[in-house]
Design a protein around this motif. Structure first.
Motif, PDB file in Angstrom:
ATOM      1  N   THR A 181       0.826  -1.211   0.000  1.00 37.82           N
ATOM      2  CA  THR A 181       0.000   0.000   0.000  1.00 37.82           C
ATOM      3  C   THR A 181       0.862   1.263   0.000  1.00 37.82           C
ATOM      4  OG1 THR A 181      -0.149  -0.232   2.411  1.00 37.82           O
ATOM      5  CG2 THR A 181      -1.995  -1.062   1.102  1.00 37.82           C
ATOM      6  N   ASP A 182       2.086   1.153   0.534  1.00 34.64           N
ATOM      7  CA  ASP A 182       2.995   2.310   0.516  1.00 34.64           C
ATOM      8  C   ASP A 182       3.353   2.683  -0.921  1.00 34.64           C
ATOM      9  OD1 ASP A 182       3.051   2.336   3.296  1.00 34.64           O
ATOM     10  OD2 ASP A 182       4.791   1.012   3.391  1.00 34.64           O
ATOM     11  N   LYS A 183       3.522   1.664  -1.765  1.00 30.02           N
ATOM     12  CA  LYS A 183       3.876   1.921  -3.163  1.00 30.02           C
ATOM     13  C   LYS A 183       2.781   2.716  -3.865  1.00 30.02           C
ATOM     14  CE  LYS A 183       6.998  -1.939  -4.198  1.00 30.02           C
ATOM     15  NZ  LYS A 183       7.293  -3.039  -5.132  1.00 30.02           N
ATOM     16  N   SER A 184       1.536   2.301  -3.685  1.00 23.77           N
ATOM     17  CA  SER A 184       0.421   2.993  -4.332  1.00 23.77           C
ATOM     18  C   SER A 184       0.315   4.432  -3.847  1.00 23.77           C
ATOM     19  CB  SER A 184      -0.891   2.256  -4.057  1.00 23.77           C
ATOM     20  OG  SER A 184      -0.886   0.978  -4.654  1.00 23.77           O
ATOM     21  N   ARG A 185       0.545   4.629  -2.567  1.00 24.42           N
ATOM     22  CA  ARG A 185       0.462   5.990  -2.027  1.00 24.42           C
ATOM     23  C   ARG A 185       1.574   6.875  -2.588  1.00 24.42           C
ATOM     24  NH1 ARG A 185       1.644   8.116   4.096  1.00 24.42           N
ATOM     25  NH2 ARG A 185       0.936  10.268   3.760  1.00 24.42           N
ATOM     26  N   LEU A 186       2.781   6.331  -2.662  1.00 26.77           N
ATOM     27  CA  LEU A 186       3.911   7.105  -3.193  1.00 26.77           C
ATOM     28  C   LEU A 186       3.683   7.487  -4.654  1.00 26.77           C
ATOM     29  CD1 LEU A 186       6.780   5.029  -1.554  1.00 26.77           C
ATOM     30  CD2 LEU A 186       6.314   7.449  -1.106  1.00 26.77           C
ATOM     31  N   VAL A 187       3.119   6.570  -5.438  1.00 29.17           N
ATOM     32  CA  VAL A 187       2.814   6.869  -6.842  1.00 29.17           C
ATOM     33  C   VAL A 187       1.807   8.007  -6.919  1.00 29.17           C
ATOM     34  CG1 VAL A 187       1.697   5.986  -8.930  1.00 29.17           C
ATOM     35  CG2 VAL A 187       3.356   4.571  -7.723  1.00 29.17           C
ATOM     36  N   LYS A 188       0.760   7.912  -6.119  1.00 28.68           N
ATOM     37  CA  LYS A 188      -0.305   8.926  -6.131  1.00 28.68           C
ATOM     38  C   LYS A 188       0.238  10.305  -5.776  1.00 28.68           C
ATOM     39  CE  LYS A 188      -4.462  10.118  -3.463  1.00 28.68           C
ATOM     40  NZ  LYS A 188      -3.810  11.065  -2.548  1.00 28.68           N
ATOM     41  N   VAL A 189       1.037  10.379  -4.715  1.00 23.76           N
ATOM     42  CA  VAL A 189       1.574  11.665  -4.262  1.00 23.76           C
ATOM     43  C   VAL A 189       2.529  12.248  -5.306  1.00 23.76           C
ATOM     44  CG1 VAL A 189       3.074  12.748  -2.533  1.00 23.76           C
ATOM     45  CG2 VAL A 189       1.253  11.193  -1.817  1.00 23.76           C
ATOM     46  N   ALA A 190       3.382  11.407  -5.874  1.00 22.81           N
ATOM     47  CA  ALA A 190       4.338  11.886  -6.878  1.00 22.81           C
ATOM     48  C   ALA A 190       3.623  12.401  -8.121  1.00 22.81           C
ATOM     49  CB  ALA A 190       5.313  10.764  -7.252  1.00 22.81           C
ATOM     50  N   GLN A 191       2.575  11.714  -8.536  1.00 20.81           N
ATOM     51  CA  GLN A 191       1.826  12.157  -9.713  1.00 20.81           C
ATOM     52  C   GLN A 191       1.087  13.463  -9.452  1.00 20.81           C
ATOM     53  OE1 GLN A 191      -0.429   8.586 -10.576  1.00 20.81           O
ATOM     54  NE2 GLN A 191       1.015   7.959 -12.156  1.00 20.81           N
ATOM     55  N   GLU A 192       0.658  13.680  -8.211  1.00 15.31           N
ATOM     56  CA  GLU A 192       0.021  14.955  -7.858  1.00 15.31           C
ATOM     57  C   GLU A 192       1.005  16.112  -7.952  1.00 15.31           C
ATOM     58  OE1 GLU A 192      -1.682  14.356  -4.010  1.00 15.31           O
ATOM     59  OE2 GLU A 192      -3.395  13.194  -4.771  1.00 15.31           O
ATOM     60  N   LEU A 193       2.291  15.804  -7.877  1.00 11.91           N
ATOM     61  CA  LEU A 193       3.334  16.824  -8.061  1.00 11.91           C
ATOM     62  C   LEU A 193       3.704  16.965  -9.543  1.00 11.91           C
ATOM     63  CD1 LEU A 193       5.657  15.963  -5.027  1.00 11.91           C
ATOM     64  CD2 LEU A 193       4.242  18.003  -5.298  1.00 11.91           C
ATOM     65  N   ASN A 194       2.917  16.302 -10.420  1.00 12.86           N
ATOM     66  CA  ASN A 194       3.124  16.336 -11.873  1.00 12.86           C
ATOM     67  C   ASN A 194       4.426  15.669 -12.293  1.00 12.86           C
ATOM     68  OD1 ASN A 194       1.938  17.004 -14.368  1.00 12.86           O
ATOM     69  ND2 ASN A 194       3.303  18.756 -14.616  1.00 12.86           N
ATOM     70  N   LEU A 195       4.859  14.687 -11.503  1.00 11.20           N
ATOM     71  CA  LEU A 195       6.058  13.927 -11.847  1.00 11.20           C
ATOM     72  C   LEU A 195       5.663  12.710 -12.678  1.00 11.20           C
ATOM     73  CD1 LEU A 195       7.891  13.942  -8.383  1.00 11.20           C
ATOM     74  CD2 LEU A 195       8.310  15.449 -10.327  1.00 11.20           C
ATOM     75  N   VAL A 196       6.545  12.311 -13.590  1.00 12.46           N
ATOM     76  CA  VAL A 196       6.354  11.069 -14.341  1.00 12.46           C
ATOM     77  C   VAL A 196       6.988   9.958 -13.513  1.00 12.46           C
ATOM     78  CG1 VAL A 196       6.794   9.845 -16.491  1.00 12.46           C
ATOM     79  CG2 VAL A 196       6.405  12.305 -16.519  1.00 12.46           C
ATOM     80  N   VAL A 197       6.175   8.986 -13.106  1.00 12.24           N
ATOM     81  CA  VAL A 197       6.571   8.026 -12.074  1.00 12.24           C
ATOM     82  C   VAL A 197       6.806   6.640 -12.649  1.00 12.24           C
ATOM     83  CG1 VAL A 197       5.925   7.007  -9.856  1.00 12.24           C
ATOM     84  CG2 VAL A 197       5.181   9.335 -10.421  1.00 12.24           C
ATOM     85  N   GLY A 198       7.931   6.032 -12.268  1.00 16.29           N
ATOM     86  CA  GLY A 198       8.210   4.642 -12.591  1.00 16.29           C
ATOM     87  C   GLY A 198       8.165   3.819 -11.317  1.00 16.29           C
ATOM     88  N   MET A 199       7.663   2.598 -11.409  1.00 16.96           N
ATOM     89  CA  MET A 199       7.553   1.723 -10.239  1.00 16.96           C
ATOM     90  C   MET A 199       7.938   0.311 -10.639  1.00 16.96           C
ATOM     91  SD  MET A 199       6.774   1.101  -7.060  1.00 16.96           S
ATOM     92  CE  MET A 199       5.909   2.569  -6.482  1.00 16.96           C
ATOM     93  N   THR A 200       8.742  -0.344  -9.815  1.00 13.25           N
ATOM     94  CA  THR A 200       9.068  -1.750 -10.045  1.00 13.25           C
ATOM     95  C   THR A 200       8.238  -2.618  -9.119  1.00 13.25           C
ATOM     96  OG1 THR A 200      10.836  -1.966  -8.402  1.00 13.25           O
ATOM     97  CG2 THR A 200      11.437  -1.058 -10.556  1.00 13.25           C
ATOM     98  N   GLY A 201       8.029  -3.866  -9.512  1.00 17.73           N
ATOM     99  CA  GLY A 201       7.263  -4.774  -8.667  1.00 17.73           C
ATOM    100  C   GLY A 201       7.341  -6.191  -9.196  1.00 17.73           C
ATOM    101  N   ASP A 202       7.093  -7.157  -8.298  1.00 21.72           N
ATOM    102  CA  ASP A 202       7.126  -8.562  -8.718  1.00 21.72           C
ATOM    103  C   ASP A 202       6.019  -9.404  -8.111  1.00 21.72           C
ATOM    104  OD1 ASP A 202       7.978  -8.625  -6.116  1.00 21.72           O
ATOM    105  OD2 ASP A 202       9.945  -9.480  -6.534  1.00 21.72           O
ATOM    106  N   GLY A 203       5.320  -8.871  -7.124  1.00 23.28           N
ATOM    107  CA  GLY A 203       4.326  -9.664  -6.416  1.00 23.28           C
ATOM    108  C   GLY A 203       2.891  -9.320  -6.795  1.00 23.28           C
ATOM    109  N   VAL A 204       1.961 -10.148  -6.312  1.00 25.44           N
ATOM    110  CA  VAL A 204       0.530  -9.920  -6.562  1.00 25.44           C
ATOM    111  C   VAL A 204       0.117  -8.562  -6.029  1.00 25.44           C
ATOM    112  CG1 VAL A 204      -1.798 -10.744  -6.044  1.00 25.44           C
ATOM    113  CG2 VAL A 204       0.034 -12.382  -6.474  1.00 25.44           C
TER     114      VAL A 204
END
Length: 920
Positions: free
Chosen positions: A633-656
């Motif tokens: 859930t921390d990952k989703s929150r960080l993506v949301k906050v970064a996008q609100e700052l108009n940043l283009v966001v990359g995220m890595t992941g491997d799990g469900v």
């Protein structure tokens, strides 16, 4: 779950494939070459040309036009659509084939008495398949042992997880692999049936395949299931640019046609009404003028409309696809590789990405704080208990076949633990699992209740617990477990009280290990049975635990990741490491990898992150380098906050649990070793899990963007010059500087062939020294406009001079009519193609060295050289269709010299633009 499953023999699998077919799905029908070719005739430009062709044919029959003009238009239309279709179809097919080959799923299957990984297409009816969290179910079937929770949204659209269990009323064995009643009353809510394409959310089970390939429910629905790919921002920008230029072309073409008619009827008759009436009274005159005006408008529209722009993305990507696969980058969605070049912030996993992912147990710490570096160094009683604690509380399995030496299934930590105990001598015991709670990132532990018997050497206290069915094994984060431990196992298996002093000593040892970037896992047991809704905190069971020990696991930082992180940071991209490790371990790895470079860098744990509001997080986000003990859930929150700052966001992941964050991010990087759920949610799959491959994906994204910009400069420069020539020419008495057939050839050069030439541009390291592109940045930059306008105006000016200058005309021979026109116009046609090609050298690099890295794109050299050679040949064989005649050496020299003038002009422009940029 049974401890021993033989599965099918190789011969039985072969017979099953012969009887019931393979698990390969029939590929969906794609648009064939001829369908695509016919579809290209729906292009508005082609329709306009066909109308012009029909009018021209009509004039041939009434003696007002030559037959070869109609033939020329027809051949040019057929050739342009044929080459465009071939290139588009070939590149699409190559891209799809490479993507399919690299995307094949591997499944854990029991064959010939051992478990191994095979491709999904090789599964047959009767195969026993191990399913774990995150796996995509590869066939229809039933559960042999275990239980699952499954996401069946791909088949029924329901997001709720469906419970799947074994039907105890049905005997499932290798003799009853084919069930004729399986297809009766198909209900996706049936708790006993599993279906291909659905995803395991939690649990572990062995299934038996009953229906494979096209006979599965997924296979039957596959032809109706189409996945739509979202429009990428770059493709939208290119389409918008093409639409804007096309609108300009259509309006311009219409206005020029009107102006041409006005010139012929009004201006050339001196505004004298009597002369005008006399002129139009001969009906062939105005009709002929209208036809010439239409042809002129068509020429302008043909050269103005850049129909090649939108297809440029797919072409460039397909040309780079094999290069990217060689660099372990699989592009699943075009939007991913385009957007990766514009990343501002990248949230990266640690294990396997920044580190090698080759986890190794380097130490075992007993409850008495004694360290053992090898499994065989541990005393027999404690060693057997450790073996049970690891082997019976894991999703990982060790192959028992002599030729199989790897651990499969589970996550990287579990595979390291199983590898540790299997490197030592074998331990003899018989254990049955009663119930398991699998590991998850939010709980940070796994637990399994067991029953059975140990060996004679096992301590009586442990044998008693096993016989009473009350021994629960717990494995997880030390801070979740050690606080619940009141006792520990001595080396001889006796249970002793765990004092505060013992805990303090263990804490100090764990801190020392963390400072060496060694992560720690606690192992414990409980005498209480495990309940299905248990969590370690706040439950009636598992209150008191007995500590087995602490395992230290080392995962070396990838040397190449250190340089790749530095490269990415130098490209203006903030890198944040997200890890489930404790704070101290995370800090040690972050320092070693170069993520932490000053005291101002911020390190947060998941608990600390919870206490910070979104507004506060936005303020400190630019300084954050590490998130430790992170939850999905921390990952989703960080993506949301970064996008609100108009940043283009990359995220890595491997799990469900990473899937939501991968979907929400602008670019989702799924790991090749990760779950199929993560791969489907991601835009790009990093096949080797390596951070350096992410860095290469960013570089390829920037390279593709650069290649498209180069192509735009090249194409629009030709567009501008051709439109100006076609507009000004008739107004100064040059009725057709370029014929329709000649313009179609030029259009073919600047669209399809040029896209091939620019599509293979090399990925240059200097692109990583540039700042990321803004979301709202225009695709055509001021520097590009300067090149387009200066180049276009210069080419058109030089062209007008070429056609009107007496000194130029004198270089060309006289024709049979006593005029220079037939050779002059041939020379001009070749000059226009030559100067356009030479301007391609200007467009392919922003530096003063026009041949920079040209050997790394031999496609450019081959394509442009081929165009030059064909152009020369066509002047001798084109005849009346192309309005060409053979030229002599002196005439060719003049053409080449004049065409080369575009080179010093653009070098001067670059010098001025670079000087201005330096000053600013």
């Amino acid at each position: 779950m049974e401890t021993k499953i033989s599965g099918l023999s190789s011969s039985a699998a072969l017979e099953s494939r012969k009887s019931y077919g393979s698990n390969q799905l029939t590929k969906q029908e794609v648009e064939s070459f001829w369908d695509k070719y016919k579809g290209n005739f729906d292009d508005p430009i082609i329709k306009i040309l066909l109308v012009a062709l029909a009018i021209n044919v009509g004039f041939v029959f009434i003696g007002k036009a030559h037959w070869y003009e109609s033939v020329g238009i027809a051949v040019a239309v057929l050739l342009a659509t044929l080459v465009g279709t071939w290139s588009e179809h070939k590149n699409e097919a190559t891209f799809q084939q490479l993507q399919d080959d690299a995307s094949k799923i591997k499944c854990k299957v029991f064959r010939d008495g051992v478990i191994n990984e095979i491709y999904i297409d090789d599964i047959v009816v009767g195969d026993f398949i191990l399913l774990q969290s995150g796996d995509k179910i590869p066939a229809d079937g039933v559960i042999y042992s275990g239980d699952l929770k499954v996401d069946q949204a791909t088949l029924n659209g329901e997001s709720a997880e469906a419970k799947k269990i074994k039907d105890e009323k049905i005997a499932v064995n290798s003799n009853t692999v084919y069930d004729p009643d399986f297809d009766k009353e198909i209900d996706f809510l049936d708790q006993y049936k599993l279906f291909r394409g659905t995803v395991v959310c939690s649990g572990e089970a062995v299934m038996v395949a009953k229906r494979v390939g096209d006979t599965s429910q997924y296979g039957k629905l596959a032809l109706e299931m189409q996945t739509e790919e979202r429009e990428s921002p770059l493709k939208v920008k290119l389409s918008d640019l093409a639409d804007s230029i096309s609108l300009f072309g259509y309006i311009g073409g219409a206005l020029i046609a009107v102006a041409f008619i006005f010139k012929k009827i009004v201006l050339e008759n001196g505004f004298n009404m009597a002369r005008i009436m006399e002129y139009v009274s001969i009906w062939q005159n105005p009709v002929n003028d209208i036809v010439n005006a239409v042809i002129l408008a068509v020429i302008i529209i043909v050269v103005a409309v850049p129909e090649g722009l939108p297809m440029m993305i797919a072409m460039v990507l397909s040309l780079n696809m094999r290069k990217m696969l060689n660099d372990n980058i699989l592009v699943r969605k075009l939007v991913g590789i385009e957007t990766s070049g514009s990343l501002n912030i990248l949230f990266s996993d640690k294990t396997g990405t920044i580190t090698k992912g080759q986890l190794e147990v380097v130490t075992f710490i007993s409850g008495k704080n004694q360290s053992f570096n090898k499994f065989d160094e541990i005393m027999a009683e404690l060693k057997e208990l450790l073996h049970i604690s690891i082997a019976q509380n894991t999703n990982a399995l060790f192959c028992e076949d002599k030729e199989c030496t790897k651990v499969i299934g589970g996550n990287a930590t579990e595979r390291a633990l199983v590898g540790f105990i299997n490197m030592g001598e074998k331990v003899d015991y018989q254990i049955e699992k009663v119930f398991s709670v699998p590991f998850s990132s939010d709980k940070k532990y796994s637990a399994t209740q067991i029953r059975g018997r140990g060996s004679a050497s096992l301590h009586p206290n442990i044998i008693k617990n096993l016989d009473s069915d009350n021994l629960t094994l717990i494995k997880g984060a030390p801070e979740k477990i050690i606080g619940k431990c009141t006792k520990y196992y001595e080396h001889n298996g006796e249970i002793k009280e765990l004092t505060k002093s013992d805990i303090d000593n263990l804490e100090q040892t764990m801190n020392d290990l963390a400072a060496r970037a060694i992560r720690v896992i606690a192992l414990a047991t409980s005498n209480e049975p495990l309940e299905r809704e248990d969590t370690i905190e706040g439950t009636s069971s598992l209150k008191e635990m007995t500590l087995v020990g602490i395992v230290g696991i080392r995962d070396e930082v990838r040397p190449e990741a250190v340089s790749a992180i530095k490269e990415v940071q130098g490209a203006g991209i903030q890198v944040v490491m997200i890890t489930g490790d404790r704070r101290e371990t995370a800090i040690a790895i972050a320092k070693e990898s170069g993520l932490i470079q000053s005291d101002a860098d911020v390190i947060l744990t998941s608990e600390e992150l919870k206490t910070i509001s979104d507004e506060e997080l936005k303020k400190i986000l630019p300084k954050i380098r590490v998130i430790a003990r992170a939850l999905p859930t921390d990952k989703s929150r960080l993506v949301k906050v970064a996008q609100e700052l108009n940043l283009v966001v990359g995220m890595t992941g491997d799990g469900v649990n990473d899937a939501p964050a991968l979907k929400k991010s602008d670019v989702g990087f799924a790991m090749g070793s990760g779950t199929e759920v993560a791969k489907e949610a991601g835009d790009i799959v990093i096949l080797d899990d390596n951070f350096i491959s992410i860095e290469k994906a960013v570089l390829y994204g920037r390279t593709i963007f650069k290649s498209i910009r180069k192509f735009i400069v090249f194409q629009l420069s030709i567009n501008v010059s051709a439109v100006l020539i076609s507009f000004i020419g008739p107004l100064i008495g040059l009725v057709q500087p370029l014929t329709i057939t000649q313009m179609l050839w030029v259009n073919l050069v600047m669209d399809t062939l040029a896209a091939l030439a620019f599509g293979g541009e090399p990925a240059l390291r200097r692109y990583m020294q540039e700042l990321p592109k803004r979301r709202d940045e225009k695709i055509v930059s001021p520097d590009m406009w300067s090149s387009i306008l200066m180049g276009g105006i210069f080419i058109s000016s030089l062209s007008i001079f070429f056609l009107t200058s007496g000194s130029i005309a004198d270089f060309f021979r006289f024709g049979p009519d006593g005029k220079h026109d037939m050779y002059l116009y041939t020379g001009f046609f070749s000059f226009f193609v030559f100067i356009s090609i030479l301007n391609g050298l200007n467009a392919r690099t922003e530096t003063m060295n026009l041949f920079e890295h040209i050997t790394q794109n031999m496609g450019f050299v081959k394509v442009m050289s081929s165009i030059l050679v064909i152009q020369v040949i066509m002047t001798y064989i084109g005849g009346v269709i192309l309005r060409t005649h053979g030229l002599v050496f002196k005439e060719w020299i003049l053409i080449i010299v004049l065409a080369f003038l575009i080179i010093p002009l653009d070098l001067l422009r670059k010098y001025i633009m670079h000087s201005v940029l330096k000053k600013s």
